[in-house]
Design a protein around this motif. Sequence first.
Motif, PDB file in Angstrom:
ATOM      1  N   SER A  94      53.417  72.564   3.832  1.00 22.20           N
ATOM      2  CA  SER A  94      54.762  72.058   3.694  1.00 22.20           C
ATOM      3  C   SER A  94      55.209  72.307   2.155  1.00 22.20           C
ATOM      4  N   THR A  97      61.792  69.221   0.998  1.00 20.71           N
ATOM      5  CA  THR A  97      63.202  69.760   1.599  1.00 20.71           C
ATOM      6  C   THR A  97      63.926  68.802   1.061  1.00 20.71           C
ATOM      7  N   THR A  98      63.808  68.008   0.383  1.00 21.50           N
ATOM      8  CA  THR A  98      64.976  66.830  -0.472  1.00 21.50           C
ATOM      9  C   THR A  98      64.845  66.895  -1.841  1.00 21.50           C
TER      10      THR A  98
END
Length: 358
Positions: A94, A97-98
């Motif tokens: 991963s 995402t922020t």
Amino acid sequence: MTATTPEVAAAMLPSQAARQPPTFYRDPISCLQSVFGALLTHAGHDPVAALGARWEFRHIPGDVRPEEFYYPERSPGDVAATMMPYHPVCSSWSVPTTADPLGELAALIDGGVLPVAAVDNYHLPFRPAFHDVHAAHLVLVFGVDRTRGLVLVSDTMPPAFSGAIRAEDFLAAWGSSNPADDQDAFFSDARIGRRYLTLDIGAPWPGDDPATLMAALRANDTDLHAERSPHSGHWTGLAGLRRYVEHVVEASRAGDSDVLKSVYTFGWGQQAMCSLHGELLRARGHAWAVPALREAGRQVETAAHTWSGLRLTAAHGWPDPVAAADDLHRHGTRLCRRYEAAATAVARAVTALAQPPG
């Protein structure tokens, strides 16, 4: 002065695993097996039983990446399932995402998940390569303290370290471009990109007994002796190993430095797998008083050590590939013979395991 809301205050609280992660290390393994072994131990499982059950050969042409943790995946995107197909383990990569990447790691830790971060050794103060050599590596993250600007990391690859480093150093390592570095032709020139790996350890966990091991050995044997890989483009089994050695020697004679550079990287994962499998067979052979299993373990470990000749010859020989070709042929031929002898010894061990005790 602006008051701090309860939500912001709570978000800034330190996040830390309930206990310091255990360590797992063997000389032939890379940071990939090391962190997986630590996480398996943390979950209460024997890492050698899980990481050592599978023994295969797999090469995917054009897939080798300059990272310490490269491993050819049978299950695309899931390196843990590739390495431990007989256990309920899977993994996934991963990226944050922020705008609060450390907050995402902290949330995982609060949820009981210890993320494994890809990093560049150049920016890690505890690595000998600090501010000297760029190289893609893995560390286990077990705490984030944003108020004090600290990240807790565990790294059992020598020199072992477990403790706090500055968040700015961690972020630099985690977000590094890992540029090409003449001092490390094998693990640089691969962007880190703030990747992190999570491991999902499921249930039920297989038994650690002769019947369970025998089933794994039989499956391994079938794949080792298959003439063709069921995966398109993969070179697998003993036939794949012979093809790989021929490819390396031919590339060397043709002056292809890039192929020789990749041997050191690719061979590390194969050597580690071979070594852990040999350790498992040898240890269980002693525990269960099965001499043929002990001997099989020693034969597989011999094959593991034979990787060193091929890997180191390629590592030192890539600047002049043509001059290294004969030595690569010699080491590669020996490696193929060691694998064949080990496979024969494992087949004998399966026969011994199948016999009723007494």
